[in-house]
Write a protein that holds these residues in place. Structure first.
Motif, short mmCIF file in Angstrom:
data_model
loop_
_atom_site.label_atom_id
_atom_site.label_comp_id
_atom_site.label_asym_id
_atom_site.label_seq_id
_atom_site.Cartn_x
_atom_site.Cartn_y
_atom_site.Cartn_z
N GLN A 164 26.60 59.15 22.96
CA GLN A 164 26.25 58.86 24.10
C GLN A 164 26.47 57.43 24.87
O GLN A 164 27.11 57.31 26.15
CB GLN A 164 24.53 58.96 24.32
N ARG A 165 26.68 56.51 23.89
CA ARG A 165 27.27 55.27 24.37
C ARG A 165 28.94 55.31 24.69
O ARG A 165 28.97 54.45 25.76
CB ARG A 165 27.00 54.19 23.31
N SER A 166 29.54 56.21 24.18
CA SER A 166 30.84 56.21 24.36
C SER A 166 30.95 56.89 25.60
O SER A 166 31.79 56.74 26.58
CB SER A 166 31.68 56.89 23.27
N LEU A 167 30.04 58.04 25.79
CA LEU A 167 30.18 58.80 27.16
C LEU A 167 29.78 57.81 28.36
O LEU A 167 30.77 58.00 29.37
CB LEU A 167 29.17 60.02 26.95
N ASP A 168 28.89 57.12 28.15
CA ASP A 168 28.41 56.29 29.13
C ASP A 168 29.31 55.31 29.60
O ASP A 168 29.73 55.05 30.86
CB ASP A 168 27.11 55.47 28.87
N GLN A 169 30.33 54.71 28.71
CA GLN A 169 31.40 53.65 28.82
C GLN A 169 32.63 54.48 29.44
O GLN A 169 33.17 54.12 30.34
CB GLN A 169 31.93 53.22 27.41
N ALA A 170 32.96 55.92 29.16
CA ALA A 170 33.96 56.77 29.68
C ALA A 170 33.75 56.86 31.02
O ALA A 170 34.63 57.10 31.96
CB ALA A 170 34.05 57.92 28.93
N LEU A 171 32.35 57.16 31.60
CA LEU A 171 32.06 57.41 32.93
C LEU A 171 32.09 56.41 33.77
O LEU A 171 32.60 56.18 34.80
CB LEU A 171 30.64 58.08 32.96
N THR A 172 31.77 55.19 33.17
CA THR A 172 31.93 53.76 33.85
C THR A 172 33.28 53.64 34.17
O THR A 172 33.67 53.13 35.29
CB THR A 172 31.34 52.60 33.00
N ILE A 173 34.14 53.60 32.96
CA ILE A 173 35.60 53.42 33.27
C ILE A 173 36.04 54.56 34.32
O ILE A 173 36.82 54.25 35.11
CB ILE A 173 36.34 53.72 31.97
N GLN A 174 35.83 55.86 34.41
CA GLN A 174 36.20 56.53 35.24
C GLN A 174 35.81 56.11 36.86
O GLN A 174 36.56 56.46 37.59
CB GLN A 174 35.60 57.99 35.15
N ASP A 175 34.45 55.83 36.82
CA ASP A 175 33.87 55.62 38.12
C ASP A 175 34.89 54.43 38.68
O ASP A 175 35.24 54.40 39.78
CB ASP A 175 32.64 54.77 38.24
N GLN A 176 35.07 53.44 37.76
CA GLN A 176 35.79 52.11 38.22
C GLN A 176 37.43 52.52 38.72
O GLN A 176 37.73 52.12 39.63
CB GLN A 176 36.01 50.94 37.40
N LEU A 177 38.06 53.54 37.85
CA LEU A 177 39.25 53.92 38.20
C LEU A 177 39.42 54.86 39.62
O LEU A 177 40.30 54.61 40.36
CB LEU A 177 39.97 54.79 37.07
#
Length: 196
Positions: A164-177
């Motif tokens: 879940q922590r990894s998913l949350d980080q990937a979603l944050t990266i995606q949002d920023q990109l």
């Protein structure tokens, strides 16, 4: 005490292995075909994101592509003998390339332990995102990839929390990109299947 990753402002004197050299490293380290295909697709996504980010990119596209192509270089050894493929891979990549930024991308392609800022930490964060968009040898959405990760590895509360922590980080990266590029990357299929 939390770990703060070192940041490597890119030095233009660092050598960057080209695609052919990366492919030779695959041969040298006996990378199986399915890991090669996975790495090739990760590199396609990373390259496309670089091209969308050219106006603010702070590293050479070739360095991002090399890191993507080499990110699983330590995987076979760790499958056979144990260990953490991102740590072994980073060590191998540093030894063969001498490029700390490429090695840093490999080291942190599983999870970035610092501030999530795609402009400041472009190479490792784009590598994380690109890797999370490839399930085995198919480009998929983050949701599909993490559904698979939860099904295969979410065997206990601790593992579910890490995923879940990894998913949350990937979603944050995606949002920023998404904000920086003006494009909904989750809707992108990256189906050109070619590398420029």
């Amino acid at each position: 005490m939390s770990f703060k990753p070192s940041y490597y402002p890119y030095d233009s004197s660092w050598k960057i292995p080209d695609k052919d050299q990366c492919f030779r490293y695959w041969q040298e380290f006996n990378l199986p075909e399915h890991i090669r295909e996975h790495s090739r697709l990760v590199a396609i996504i990373a390259q496309e994101i670089c091209l969308l980010s050219k106006s603010w990119l702070n590293v050479p596209i070739e360095a991002v592509v090399a890191s993507a192509l080499l990110h699983d270089l330590g995987k076979l050894y760790c499958i056979e003998h144990g260990g953490y493929h991102h740590q072994l891979g980073a060590s191998l990549v540093m030894e063969i390339s001498g490029n700390p930024a490429i090695a840093q991308g490999v080291m942190h392609h599983v999870y970035w332990p610092g501030e999530v800022d795609v402009e400041k930490f472009f190479l490792p964060l784009v590598l994380i995102y690109s890797d999370k968009r490839v399930m085995h040898d198919r480009i998929v959405s983050l949701e599909a990839r993490f559904e698979d990760l939860f099904a295969r590895y979410g065997t206990n509360h601790r593992m579910k929390g890490l995923i879940q922590r990894s998913l949350d980080q990937a979603l944050t990266i995606q949002d920023q990109l998404n904000q920086k590029t003006g494009i909904d990357l989750n809707a992108c299929t990256f189906n050109s299947r070619r590398m420029v």
